[in-house]
Design a protein around this motif. Structure first.
Motif, mmCIF file in Angstrom:
data_model
loop_
_atom_site.group_PDB
_atom_site.id
_atom_site.type_symbol
_atom_site.label_atom_id
_atom_site.label_comp_id
_atom_site.label_asym_id
_atom_site.label_seq_id
_atom_site.Cartn_x
_atom_site.Cartn_y
_atom_site.Cartn_z
ATOM 1 N N ILE A 1 -17.622 4.077 83.909
ATOM 2 C CA ILE A 1 -17.173 4.493 85.365
ATOM 3 C C ILE A 1 -16.555 6.347 84.697
ATOM 4 O O ILE A 1 -15.778 6.447 83.965
ATOM 5 N N SER A 2 -17.122 7.081 84.676
ATOM 6 C CA SER A 2 -17.093 8.329 84.246
ATOM 7 C C SER A 2 -17.463 10.037 85.566
ATOM 8 O O SER A 2 -18.507 9.551 86.233
ATOM 9 N N SER A 3 -17.209 10.676 85.289
ATOM 10 C CA SER A 3 -17.492 11.904 85.794
ATOM 11 C C SER A 3 -19.207 11.992 85.793
ATOM 12 O O SER A 3 -18.676 12.176 84.592
ATOM 13 N N GLU A 4 -19.921 12.270 87.097
ATOM 14 C CA GLU A 4 -21.455 12.393 87.437
ATOM 15 C C GLU A 4 -22.186 13.889 87.168
ATOM 16 O O GLU A 4 -21.122 14.111 88.222
ATOM 17 N N PRO A 5 -22.677 14.470 86.158
ATOM 18 C CA PRO A 5 -22.694 15.392 86.275
ATOM 19 C C PRO A 5 -23.783 15.994 87.547
ATOM 20 O O PRO A 5 -24.503 14.905 87.870
ATOM 21 N N ILE A 6 -25.036 17.089 87.877
ATOM 22 C CA ILE A 6 -25.489 16.863 88.778
ATOM 23 C C ILE A 6 -26.967 16.989 88.393
ATOM 24 O O ILE A 6 -26.369 16.710 87.196
ATOM 25 N N PHE A 7 -28.097 16.720 89.405
ATOM 26 C CA PHE A 7 -28.924 16.424 89.116
ATOM 27 C C PHE A 7 -29.139 17.382 87.785
ATOM 28 O O PHE A 7 -29.878 17.031 86.767
ATOM 29 N N ASP A 8 -29.693 19.133 87.820
ATOM 30 C CA ASP A 8 -29.827 19.523 87.220
ATOM 31 C C ASP A 8 -29.407 20.146 85.740
ATOM 32 O O ASP A 8 -30.037 21.175 85.225
ATOM 33 N N GLU A 9 -28.344 19.011 85.422
ATOM 34 C CA GLU A 9 -27.867 19.374 84.680
ATOM 35 C C GLU A 9 -28.265 18.330 83.372
ATOM 36 O O GLU A 9 -28.255 19.276 82.156
ATOM 37 N N ASN A 10 -28.955 17.439 83.882
ATOM 38 C CA ASN A 10 -29.687 16.907 82.787
ATOM 39 C C ASN A 10 -31.414 16.767 83.038
ATOM 40 O O ASN A 10 -31.591 16.802 82.408
ATOM 41 N N TYR A 11 -31.886 16.822 84.284
ATOM 42 C CA TYR A 11 -33.150 16.872 84.820
ATOM 43 C C TYR A 11 -33.577 17.758 85.714
ATOM 44 O O TYR A 11 -32.908 18.969 85.236
ATOM 45 N N GLY A 12 -34.977 17.562 85.551
ATOM 46 C CA GLY A 12 -35.615 18.888 86.403
ATOM 47 C C GLY A 12 -36.879 18.662 86.616
ATOM 48 O O GLY A 12 -37.563 17.350 85.838
ATOM 49 N N VAL A 13 -37.465 19.474 87.981
ATOM 50 C CA VAL A 13 -38.851 18.471 88.462
ATOM 51 C C VAL A 13 -39.666 19.088 88.036
ATOM 52 O O VAL A 13 -40.064 20.309 87.349
ATOM 53 N N ILE A 14 -40.823 17.976 87.542
ATOM 54 C CA ILE A 14 -41.764 18.492 86.876
ATOM 55 C C ILE A 14 -43.534 18.758 88.209
ATOM 56 O O ILE A 14 -44.085 18.885 87.465
ATOM 57 N N TRP A 15 -43.449 17.820 88.718
ATOM 58 C CA TRP A 15 -44.631 17.929 89.601
ATOM 59 C C TRP A 15 -44.676 17.601 90.454
ATOM 60 O O TRP A 15 -43.466 16.709 91.256
ATOM 61 N N GLY A 16 -45.008 18.526 92.114
ATOM 62 C CA GLY A 16 -44.800 17.670 93.355
ATOM 63 C C GLY A 16 -43.562 18.890 94.121
ATOM 64 O O GLY A 16 -42.164 18.476 94.607
ATOM 65 N N TYR A 17 -43.256 19.765 94.002
ATOM 66 C CA TYR A 17 -41.811 20.567 94.110
ATOM 67 C C TYR A 17 -41.685 20.643 95.386
ATOM 68 O O TYR A 17 -39.984 20.769 95.647
ATOM 69 N N THR A 18 -42.206 20.443 95.711
ATOM 70 C CA THR A 18 -41.956 21.043 97.454
ATOM 71 C C THR A 18 -41.417 19.475 98.210
ATOM 72 O O THR A 18 -41.634 19.870 99.560
#
Length: 288
Positions: A24-41
């Motif tokens: 267990i460790s502190s979890e990063p938020i989505f935007d730190e490691n990931y990005g949307v690539i399709w279906g943005y809406t």
């Protein structure tokens, strides 16, 4: 018999708690490691939790910002509920190469309400796949988040559901068996699989139940980052990474016992025993 199996699974899960809590460790938020690539809406980003959904107009997908050459990749997922026949929710690693890709797949195949989800796993190497395994899960994956993991190192690939091994694929390149060797990104998506996913494509998506929402959290990544254009993942085999240590070269006795329970009681399809599509048993099957 069913209660015995469930008790066995619960006991085996409990045996993993010390290992789980130690990670267990502190979890990063989505935007730190990931990005949307399709279906943005069709994405709702709540920082520590992301929802992607499918309706008649579109599905959606996201991927890691970096590529990796080995690691222990984890995602917490809650699947679409209600009537989800034909809906595919996926979590996987891929080199994103058309025709010659490496890929490790979790594909959750929706079903009519009241019927069980099927979890399909697959392994692609140098564009060759057709190594599907399918299981029924021993829990309701729509009721809450569950943890799905892929261990990938130079010795083997292991798929886990809630820390129980459900699929094992040994590195058998010495037998001429392909093994993933390209940098891969982590991806997740939801899409319309009406043509094949449920009952061999006989059960289609019922759009009256849309939108179909899948929930994701746990965006920390334990992986060896590598340039996606690199010609080798050799640096990621270093024993400086904990998932390459001897502890992770093979299943330990407790994991093997859990894996045996899954194989004997939850597997609904194994390409190794499908003589119609594989009249000659693939060489890796004797090693799994």
């Amino acid at each position: 018999m069913a209660s015995y199996i469930m008790i066995s699974i619960i006991i085996l899960v409990a045996l993993f708690i010390s290992e789980i809590t130690s990670r267990i460790s502190s979890e990063p938020i989505f935007d730190e490691n990931y990005g949307v690539i399709w279906g943005y809406t069709h994405v709702e980003n709540h920082a520590s939790e992301v929802q992607i959904y499918l309706d008649k107009s579109s599905g959606a997908g996201f991927e890691s910002k970096q590529s990796y050459g080995s690691g222990f990749f984890t995602m917490q997922i809650k699947l679409p509920d209600k009537d989800s026949g034909g809906v595919v929710t996926a979590f996987y690693l891929t080199s994103v190469e058309d025709g010659n890709r490496d890929e490790l797949d979790f594909e959750f195949l929706g079903n009519r309400e009241g019927k069980p989800y099927t979890l399909q796993t697959n392994v692609f190497a140098q564009g060759i796949g057709n190594r599907e395994h399918r299981i029924y899960l021993w829990f309701d994956p729509t009721a809450d988040f569950h943890t799905y993991k892929i261990l990938w190192n130079q010795h083997h690939i292991v798929f886990f559901a809630d820390n129980i091994p459900i699929r094992y694929f040994k590195n058998n390149i010495n037998f001429g068996v392909g093994y993933p060797s390209k940098p891969m990104k982590i991806e997740a998506s939801i899409w319309d699989g009406s043509d094949w996913a449920t009952d061999g494509g006989q059960t289609k998506v019922d759009w009256n139940h849309a939108p179909f929402r899948a929930y994701f959290k746990g965006f920390n990544i334990d992986g060896c980052q590598i340039d996606k254009n690199s010609g080798t993942i050799e640096p990621c085999n270093s024993d400086k990474y904990w998932w390459n240590s001897k502890r992770y070269w093979e299943l330990d006795p407790t994991e093997q016992e859990a894996y045996n329970i899954v194989k004997h009681h939850y597997v609904t399809y194994d390409y190794c025993t499908d003589k119609q599509n594989h009249p000659v048993t693939p060489p890796e099957c004797s090693q799994q």
